[in-house]
Design an enzyme around this catalytic site. Structure first.
Site: not given
Ligand code: NDP
Length: 291
Positions: A53, A97, A120
């Protein structure tokens, strides 16, 4: 019949090129889109995801910050860091994460991220906005799948969709997005009776389970579009999806491969969300508007 391949690598390259142009335009106005990624612990898969990412950000001309904490870190330290990133005007997107170690309250961590920076799309406020058909950030994997369906010109209105898997990250938001496009959506899960009965009715079948090759060709309607979200390792340690690609491609009309399908699109849409967050700041509309 051999299915048309929906190539996530090619589509990602195209979309990332467009994002890089938009990032460059923002930079010329003095704003560099910036993503902050927080990783707790040493799970190798999570470490690879975060590395990819961050690398994708840099490649698209965006800035990234990576904070790595040891597995036994006090959650208070992570909450304090998130508060700092929330308050930093140079940071546009924040992601933590998952999964987090067991001593963390994951829901509380996700809720501590400012909804305006929740790229997200996991914050309850953003989940609610998606549910109401007015999304601020669309969760990256379902967002990527929608882009793939669009690029492959798959008809959506009135299509029978079956989604296998009901997670908050993939299955549920996927269902909301397809419902918003006037599909008829069925969600299956581990307690569903006669899974094949459902999957064989699907014009569009989305597999998001995490069980290698569980969807076989005989479970697929001839000509269907098959989207394989699963990422698994087979007995030889090679990456494979939830769909048995070899038998499925003989029946399906179009199919996404693993690797090279949904995975690259997920990271691409994370970049898209980060860029959108930065564009909103530039436009003086950080709270975000409907897409
Ligand atoms: P979860 O483990 O959170 O959810 C899995 C879902 O599958 C659950 O709803 C579960 O049902 C259901 N399920 C389990 N067994 C069966 C079965 N035998 N029949 C029908 N349904 C079943 O996983 P995620 O949604 O997070 O991820 C799913 C897969 O997608 C994983 O392989 C993951 O690695 C991959 N993934 C890939 C991404 C990408 O970028 N390509 C991004 C995110 C995930 P129940 O709710 O009843 O337990």
């Amino acid at each position: 019949m051999t299915a048309r391949i929906i190539d996530g690598i090619a589509l990602s390259a195209e979309v990332r090129g467009q994002l890089a142009e938009r990032a460059a335009a923002l930079k010329s106005k003095g704003i560099t889109p910036c993503l902050a990624a927080i990783l707790v612990g040493e799970d190798p898969a999570s470490a690879v995801y975060v590395r990819n990412k961050v690398a994708a950000c840099e490649k698209a001309g965006m800035r990234s910050i990576k904070d790595v904490y040891s597995v036994d870190v006090d959650p208070a330290v992570v909450f304090a860091r998130i508060a700092e990133l929330n308050a930093d005007p140079a940071v546009h997107g924040i992601l933590v994460q998952l999964p987090l170690p067991k001593h963390f309250d994951s829901a509380a961590v996700l809720e501590s991220i400012s909804p305006e920076k929740d790229v997200d799309g996991f914050h309850a406020e953003n989940v609610g906005a998606l549910m109401q058909g007015n999304p601020r950030f669309i969760p990256c994997t379902p967002y990527g799948v929608m882009k793939m369906l669009e690029s492959a010109n798959v008809p959506l209105k009135g299509a029978e969709v079956v989604i296998v898997g009901r997670s908050n990250i993939v299955g549920k938001p996927m269902a909301m997005l397809l419902l918003a496009k006037s599909c008829t959506v069925t969600i299956c899960h581990s307690q569903s009776k006669d899974l094949a009965f459902h999957t064989r009715r699907a014009d569009i079948l989305v597999a998001a389970v995490g069980r290698a090759k569980m969807i076989t060709g005989d479970m697929i309607k001839p000509g269907a579009t098959v989207i394989d979200v699963g990422i698994n390792r087979n007995s030889e340690g090679k990456l494979c999806g939830d769909v048995d690609f070899d038998s499925a491609k003989e029946v399906a009309g179009a199919i996404t491969p693993v690797p090279g399908g949904v995975g690259p699109m997920t990271i691409t849409m994370l970049l898209a969300n980060t860029l959108e967050a930065a564009e909103r700041v530039a436009a003086g509309n950080a709270k975000g508007v409907a897409k």
